[in-house]
Design a protein around this motif. Structure first.
Motif, mmCIF file in Angstrom:
data_model
loop_
_atom_site.group_PDB
_atom_site.id
_atom_site.type_symbol
_atom_site.label_atom_id
_atom_site.label_comp_id
_atom_site.label_asym_id
_atom_site.label_seq_id
_atom_site.Cartn_x
_atom_site.Cartn_y
_atom_site.Cartn_z
ATOM 1 N N TYR A 44 0.951 -1.693 -0.448
ATOM 2 C CA TYR A 44 0.177 0.266 -0.091
ATOM 3 C C TYR A 44 0.773 1.227 -0.248
ATOM 4 N N SER A 46 3.867 1.524 -0.789
ATOM 5 C CA SER A 46 4.802 0.960 -2.417
ATOM 6 C C SER A 46 3.393 2.182 -3.685
ATOM 7 N N ALA A 47 2.361 2.033 -3.438
ATOM 8 C CA ALA A 47 1.859 2.510 -4.323
ATOM 9 C C ALA A 47 0.827 3.896 -4.135
ATOM 10 N N THR A 48 0.977 4.518 -2.457
ATOM 11 C CA THR A 48 0.087 5.454 -2.084
ATOM 12 C C THR A 48 1.312 6.652 -1.610
ATOM 13 N N LEU A 112 1.094 2.026 -9.565
ATOM 14 C CA LEU A 112 0.278 0.949 -9.062
ATOM 15 C C LEU A 112 -0.644 1.062 -8.822
ATOM 16 N N ASN A 113 -1.686 0.179 -9.097
ATOM 17 C CA ASN A 113 -3.425 0.496 -9.127
ATOM 18 C C ASN A 113 -3.904 -0.227 -7.825
ATOM 19 N N ILE A 114 -4.331 -0.651 -6.617
ATOM 20 C CA ILE A 114 -4.464 -1.501 -6.066
ATOM 21 C C ILE A 114 -5.931 -0.760 -5.377
ATOM 22 N N GLN A 142 -5.670 7.496 -7.710
ATOM 23 C CA GLN A 142 -4.349 7.019 -7.850
ATOM 24 C C GLN A 142 -5.055 6.839 -8.813
#
Length: 360
Positions: A44, A46-48, A112-114, A142
């Motif tokens: 998380y 890493s993505a946000t 990176l979409n999570i 995102q």
């Protein structure tokens, strides 16, 4: 979109970790407080750039260390990316994509979409408005860099305006500068209102179909955006509430006070829905996130399920698991029993015990 592997150093209870994921379904199982959620948290971040728990960087670094590292390897549309994140207790984090430092954390968003789903999300309907705003903001940030830009500036102006309102108690002459902040607040805030309205409409189209299936065709779910103020009346309301804001030392008008309502068969389930209705609607909402990311990015997100299955009955479990399809999914659970009775393909299993991950 898939995460190929994750490397950690001195992150939470992991001194070192190198874990390689399958492109399908990955299970992390083990007792509570062993480090399963920490792996999802690292993804998380890493993505946000932020923890889903709201933790500060110094709180997610190993207690005995001054810094931590997260390295994430991605495969997006057949192109490989490496995201390096350097967390430091007394400095701002450093971020690099493919070895090149980025100046703003915002430059990472959308790579990176999570979709992250935890037991707390099951209460998003009945919790306060801030939870629903956070849900919308995290998804929009995102998907839309322009929204992220406006939200960051809006939040900075809110903080500066609130500080000014407090300082005016000791220095009333500062009131002359209030109109400058108000003008900027209206400018950035109006763009947030406009985008949230579009987001609610996009979400509503998707969530109604999902919820109808999840409820066995018995319920129709509608998502409605409830802005605190309209774009047309924003500037006027700011002026009308200036004296009130000065007395309370807080900004009382703007999208930081927005909300979203959830109407099932004409009833606002925030207030009048049963717990079962609220949980089903929350599940529909998270599943809609997946479809919205697909629709806007033309790619699949990575789905992170943090001990959610134990909170759902068998019907909702089955619907969730059957909805995953070809999405890379990383699931944490305390045992594998939840999957025994499900016709559900598991591609890779890891046991997590005391910060050690072993592939099974």
């Amino acid at each position: 979109m898939i995460i190929k592997s994750l490397e950690l150093a001195d992150f939470r209870n992991y001194e070192t970790l190198d874990i390689h994921f399958d492109k399908g379904t990955n299970i992390l199982y083990g007792d509570n407080a062993q480090g399963k959620t920490n792996i999802l948290e690292a993804i998380y971040v890493s993505a946000t750039t932020k923890s889903h728990k709201g933790s500060k960087d110094k709180e997610i670094i190993n207690f005995e260390k001054e810094e931590a590292h997260i390295r994430t390897y991605l495969d997006k549309e057949d192109v490989e990316y490496k995201v390096d994140m350097h967390l430091r207790k007394n400095k701002s984090k450093g971020i690099a994509i493919d070895g090149k430092k980025i100046k703003k954390a915002a430059d990472l968003m959308g790579l990176l979409n999570i979709v992250f789903f935890s037991p707390e999300d099951l209460a998003i309907i009945k919790n306060g408005p801030s939870e629903r705003r956070r849900f919308a903001d995290m998804e929009l940030c995102q998907l839309d860099n322009f929204y992220l830009y406006n939200l960051n500036h809006y939040n900075k102006i809110i903080n500066q305006r609130n500080k000014l309102l407090k300082d005016m108690y000791f220095n009333p002459g500062l009131k002359e500068t209030l109109n400058i902040w108000d003008s900027q607040l209206v400018s950035y805030g109006s763009k947030i209102i406009e985008r949230r309205s579009i987001f609610a409409d996009q979400l509503c189209d998707i969530v109604n179909e999902i919820h109808n299936k999840l409820s066995g065709g018995k319920e129709k779910l509608t998502v409605k955006y409830e802005p605190d103020v309209s774009i047309e009346n924003f500037e006027e309301k700011m002026k009308l509430n200036q004296e009130k804001d000065i007395r309370s030392k807080m900004t009382s008008t703007g999208p930081h006070r927005d909300d979203f309502s959830f109407i099932v068969n004409g009833i606002d389930i925030r207030k009048y829905g049963s717990q079962g209705q609220q949980r089903t609607a929350a599940l529909s909402l998270k599943l809609s996130e997946i479809e919205l990311v697909k629709k806007i990015t033309k790619d699949t997100p990575v789905l992170l399920l943090d001990d959610v299955l134990s909170e759902l009955d068998s019907n909702r479990q089955n619907y969730l698991l059957n909805s995953i399809g070809n999405i890379q999914t990383i699931i944490t659970c305390t045992g594998l029993d939840e999957f025994v009775n499900n016709r559900f393909e598991i591609n890779r299993i890891f046991e997590v015990a005391n910060g050690v991950v072993e592939r099974k």
